[in-house]
Write a protein that holds these residues in place. Structure first.
Motif, PDB file in Angstrom:
ATOM      1  N   LEU A   6       0.806  -1.213   0.000  1.00  0.00           N
ATOM      2  CA  LEU A   6       0.000   0.000   0.000  1.00  0.00           C
ATOM      3  C   LEU A   6       0.842   1.266   0.000  1.00  0.00           C
ATOM      4  O   LEU A   6       0.544   2.229  -0.724  1.00  0.00           O
ATOM      5  CB  LEU A   6      -0.944  -0.011   1.204  1.00  0.00           C
ATOM      6  CG  LEU A   6      -1.840   1.213   1.380  1.00  0.00           C
ATOM      7  CD1 LEU A   6      -2.785   1.356   0.195  1.00  0.00           C
ATOM      8  CD2 LEU A   6      -2.623   1.106   2.684  1.00  0.00           C
ATOM      9  N   PHE A   7       1.889   1.283   0.792  1.00  0.00           N
ATOM     10  CA  PHE A   7       2.675   2.506   0.944  1.00  0.00           C
ATOM     11  C   PHE A   7       3.809   2.628  -0.058  1.00  0.00           C
ATOM     12  O   PHE A   7       4.350   3.718  -0.244  1.00  0.00           O
ATOM     13  CB  PHE A   7       3.224   2.593   2.373  1.00  0.00           C
ATOM     14  CG  PHE A   7       2.153   2.676   3.417  1.00  0.00           C
ATOM     15  CD1 PHE A   7       1.492   3.862   3.650  1.00  0.00           C
ATOM     16  CD2 PHE A   7       1.793   1.560   4.156  1.00  0.00           C
ATOM     17  CE1 PHE A   7       0.496   3.954   4.608  1.00  0.00           C
ATOM     18  CE2 PHE A   7       0.805   1.627   5.122  1.00  0.00           C
ATOM     19  CZ  PHE A   7       0.149   2.829   5.347  1.00  0.00           C
ATOM     20  N   ASN A   8       4.167   1.558  -0.701  1.00  0.00           N
ATOM     21  CA  ASN A   8       5.265   1.584  -1.653  1.00  0.00           C
ATOM     22  C   ASN A   8       4.810   1.582  -3.098  1.00  0.00           C
ATOM     23  O   ASN A   8       5.617   1.825  -3.998  1.00  0.00           O
ATOM     24  CB  ASN A   8       6.205   0.410  -1.403  1.00  0.00           C
ATOM     25  CG  ASN A   8       6.927   0.517  -0.083  1.00  0.00           C
ATOM     26  OD1 ASN A   8       7.414   1.592   0.276  1.00  0.00           O
ATOM     27  ND2 ASN A   8       7.007  -0.596   0.639  1.00  0.00           N
TER      28      ASN A   8
END
Length: 117
Positions: free
Chosen positions: A101-103
């Motif tokens: 999700l964050f990368n």
């Protein structure tokens, strides 16, 4: 930056086989999933095959039984074995790394697969 390097595309006759390779610059074991997508002429990009971190796989109905996605974590490489190819499989095939999700996601450059007599 994560990079994906694809190889193996080309021209093949109907019923033939190709194996696509996607080599990642990072450890594929750290990715949530790796997948292959394709975009044929006049069509949107679609998921062809996906392999998740837990090794579960998912295939488009149109390729199930003909295509197999696999990976070699030691080589940081994902493969797409394509058997019994059909003209409808003609498309640009893209490797994708779901980095979480964050990368975000990383895409390969795409490789042309043409199935024709």
């Amino acid at each position: 930056q994560v990079q994906l390097v694809e190889s193996g595309g080309g021209l093949v006759q109907p019923g033939g086989s190709l194996r696509l390779s996607c080599a990642a610059s990072g450890s594929i074991s750290s990715f949530r999933a790796m997948g292959w997508y394709r975009q044929g002429p006049g069509n949107p990009r679609e998921l062809v095959a996906r392999i998740s971190r837990d090794s579960s796989t998912n295939y488009a109905d149109s390729v199930k039984g003909r295509f197999t996605i696999s990976r070699d974590s030691a080589k940081n490489t994902v493969y797409l074995q394509m058997n019994n190819l059909k003209p409808e499989d003609t498309a640009v095939y893209y490797c994708n790394a779901d980095r979480g999700l964050f990368n975000g996601a990383t895409w390969g450059q795409g490789t042309q697969v043409t199935v024709s007599s």
